[in-house]
Design a protein around this motif. Structure first.
Motif, short mmCIF file in Angstrom:
data_model
loop_
_atom_site.label_atom_id
_atom_site.label_comp_id
_atom_site.label_asym_id
_atom_site.label_seq_id
_atom_site.Cartn_x
_atom_site.Cartn_y
_atom_site.Cartn_z
N VAL A 1 49.34 50.92 61.43
CA VAL A 1 48.70 49.95 61.90
C VAL A 1 49.77 48.83 62.50
O VAL A 1 50.66 48.40 61.51
CB VAL A 1 47.73 49.23 60.73
N GLN A 2 49.41 48.04 63.68
CA GLN A 2 50.23 47.27 64.27
C GLN A 2 49.38 45.92 64.35
O GLN A 2 48.37 46.00 64.93
CB GLN A 2 51.03 47.46 65.34
N LEU A 3 49.97 44.68 64.06
CA LEU A 3 49.36 43.58 64.32
C LEU A 3 50.32 42.63 65.19
O LEU A 3 51.54 42.53 64.79
CB LEU A 3 49.09 42.84 63.04
N GLN A 4 49.65 42.17 66.06
CA GLN A 4 50.57 41.30 67.27
C GLN A 4 49.95 40.10 67.42
O GLN A 4 48.95 39.75 67.89
CB GLN A 4 50.66 42.14 68.53
N ALA A 5 50.63 38.91 66.84
CA ALA A 5 49.94 37.60 66.87
C ALA A 5 50.61 36.88 67.93
O ALA A 5 51.78 36.82 68.29
CB ALA A 5 50.07 36.81 65.42
N TYR A 6 49.92 36.11 68.63
CA TYR A 6 50.49 35.11 69.83
C TYR A 6 49.62 34.05 69.74
O TYR A 6 48.51 34.08 69.33
CB TYR A 6 50.67 36.03 71.02
N GLY A 7 50.29 33.05 70.70
CA GLY A 7 49.20 31.94 70.90
C GLY A 7 49.90 30.65 70.36
O GLY A 7 49.44 29.54 70.61
N GLY A 8 50.90 30.47 69.64
CA GLY A 8 51.62 29.58 69.13
C GLY A 8 52.29 28.58 69.98
O GLY A 8 52.49 28.90 71.00
N GLY A 9 52.78 27.24 69.81
CA GLY A 9 53.18 26.51 70.53
C GLY A 9 53.46 25.18 69.96
O GLY A 9 53.31 24.76 68.85
N LEU A 10 54.13 24.16 70.84
CA LEU A 10 54.18 23.03 70.35
C LEU A 10 53.21 22.18 70.86
O LEU A 10 53.22 21.98 72.23
CB LEU A 10 55.60 22.38 70.90
N VAL A 11 52.40 21.39 69.88
CA VAL A 11 51.30 20.56 70.71
C VAL A 11 51.41 19.16 69.96
O VAL A 11 52.02 18.91 68.88
CB VAL A 11 50.04 21.06 70.34
N GLN A 12 50.63 18.19 70.48
CA GLN A 12 50.70 16.75 69.65
C GLN A 12 49.43 16.69 68.72
O GLN A 12 48.63 17.66 68.86
CB GLN A 12 50.38 15.74 70.76
N ALA A 13 49.55 15.87 67.80
CA ALA A 13 48.57 15.69 66.93
C ALA A 13 47.19 15.47 67.59
O ALA A 13 47.24 14.67 68.47
CB ALA A 13 48.91 14.48 65.97
N ARG B 1 43.93 51.51 63.58
CA ARG B 1 42.83 52.01 62.56
C ARG B 1 41.71 51.35 63.18
O ARG B 1 41.62 50.50 63.93
CB ARG B 1 43.00 51.72 61.20
N THR B 2 40.50 51.86 62.60
CA THR B 2 39.25 51.19 63.13
C THR B 2 39.17 49.77 62.84
O THR B 2 38.77 49.27 61.89
CB THR B 2 38.06 52.23 62.56
N PHE B 3 39.28 48.97 63.78
CA PHE B 3 39.33 47.59 63.55
C PHE B 3 38.00 46.99 62.80
O PHE B 3 38.30 46.19 61.98
CB PHE B 3 39.45 46.93 65.02
N SER B 4 36.97 47.54 63.34
CA SER B 4 35.72 46.73 62.72
C SER B 4 35.57 47.11 61.39
O SER B 4 34.67 46.53 60.49
CB SER B 4 34.59 47.11 63.63
N THR C 1 51.82 22.20 60.95
CA THR C 1 53.20 22.89 61.38
C THR C 1 53.51 24.25 60.27
O THR C 1 53.55 23.78 59.28
CB THR C 1 54.14 21.76 61.41
N ALA C 2 53.63 25.32 61.02
CA ALA C 2 53.90 26.35 60.13
C ALA C 2 54.01 27.66 61.10
O ALA C 2 53.74 27.53 62.30
CB ALA C 2 52.81 26.60 59.08
N VAL C 3 54.65 28.67 60.50
CA VAL C 3 54.56 30.05 61.08
C VAL C 3 53.07 30.61 60.69
O VAL C 3 53.08 30.76 59.45
CB VAL C 3 55.66 31.02 60.66
N TYR C 4 52.47 30.88 61.40
CA TYR C 4 51.08 31.47 61.42
C TYR C 4 51.12 33.07 61.34
O TYR C 4 51.72 33.55 62.40
CB TYR C 4 50.09 31.12 62.23
N TYR C 5 50.67 33.67 60.38
CA TYR C 5 50.52 35.26 60.36
C TYR C 5 49.25 35.63 60.46
O TYR C 5 48.29 34.96 59.62
CB TYR C 5 51.04 35.78 58.94
N CYS C 6 48.97 36.85 60.80
CA CYS C 6 47.74 37.58 60.91
C CYS C 6 47.85 38.86 59.94
O CYS C 6 48.99 39.17 59.55
CB CYS C 6 47.16 38.21 62.03
N ALA C 7 46.93 38.98 59.27
CA ALA C 7 46.97 40.11 58.22
C ALA C 7 45.61 41.11 58.05
O ALA C 7 44.75 40.58 58.71
CB ALA C 7 47.28 39.72 56.79
N THR C 8 45.62 42.24 57.70
CA THR C 8 44.37 42.93 57.68
C THR C 8 44.20 43.56 56.25
O THR C 8 45.19 44.05 55.79
CB THR C 8 44.38 43.91 58.72
#
Length: 123
Positions: free
Chosen positions: A1-13, A26-29, A90-97
């Protein structure tokens, strides 16, 4: 199983950001998905989880009303829409299954983790 997270960045409050996590292997659903985050010097914490069918969603109190977890089972992708961002997000965000939203919410014995994506919110 592979999970690829993306979309982070630097933004203002006050800004919004959407994270995505693409899954394969694997069967995602059939499996629950979750998001976690780890701020500098702190332990990794649960943020949100969603059941395989997308019906039930769970959030940690600090993000309720601001973050929304969703999934597109046709695209094998889970999302975390974050609004009204605060510097404390502010943090590193991880996905998990995992087979269980309970284990995701407890943060224990998680089946698979993705790599993190950095979210930085400036004040």
């Amino acid at each position: 199983v592979q999970l690829q997270a993306y979309g982070g960045g630097l933004v203002q409050a006050g800004a919004s950001l959407r994270l995505s996590c693409a899954a394969s292997g694997r069967t995602f659903s059939s499996y629950a998905m979750g998001w976690f985050r780890q701020a500098p010097g702190k332990e990794r914490e649960f943020v949100a989880a969603i059941t395989g069918n997308g019906i039930y969603r769970y959030y940690t109190d600090s993000v309720k009303g601001r973050f929304t977890i969703s999934r597109d089972n046709a695209k094998n992708t889970v999302y975390l829409q974050m609004t009204t961002l605060k510097p404390e997000d502010t943090a590193v965000y991880y996905c998990a299954t995992d087979v269980s939203t309970g284990r995701l919410r407890a943060g224990v014995r998680i089946d698979y983790w993705g790599q993190g994506t950095q979210v930085t919110v400036s004040s």
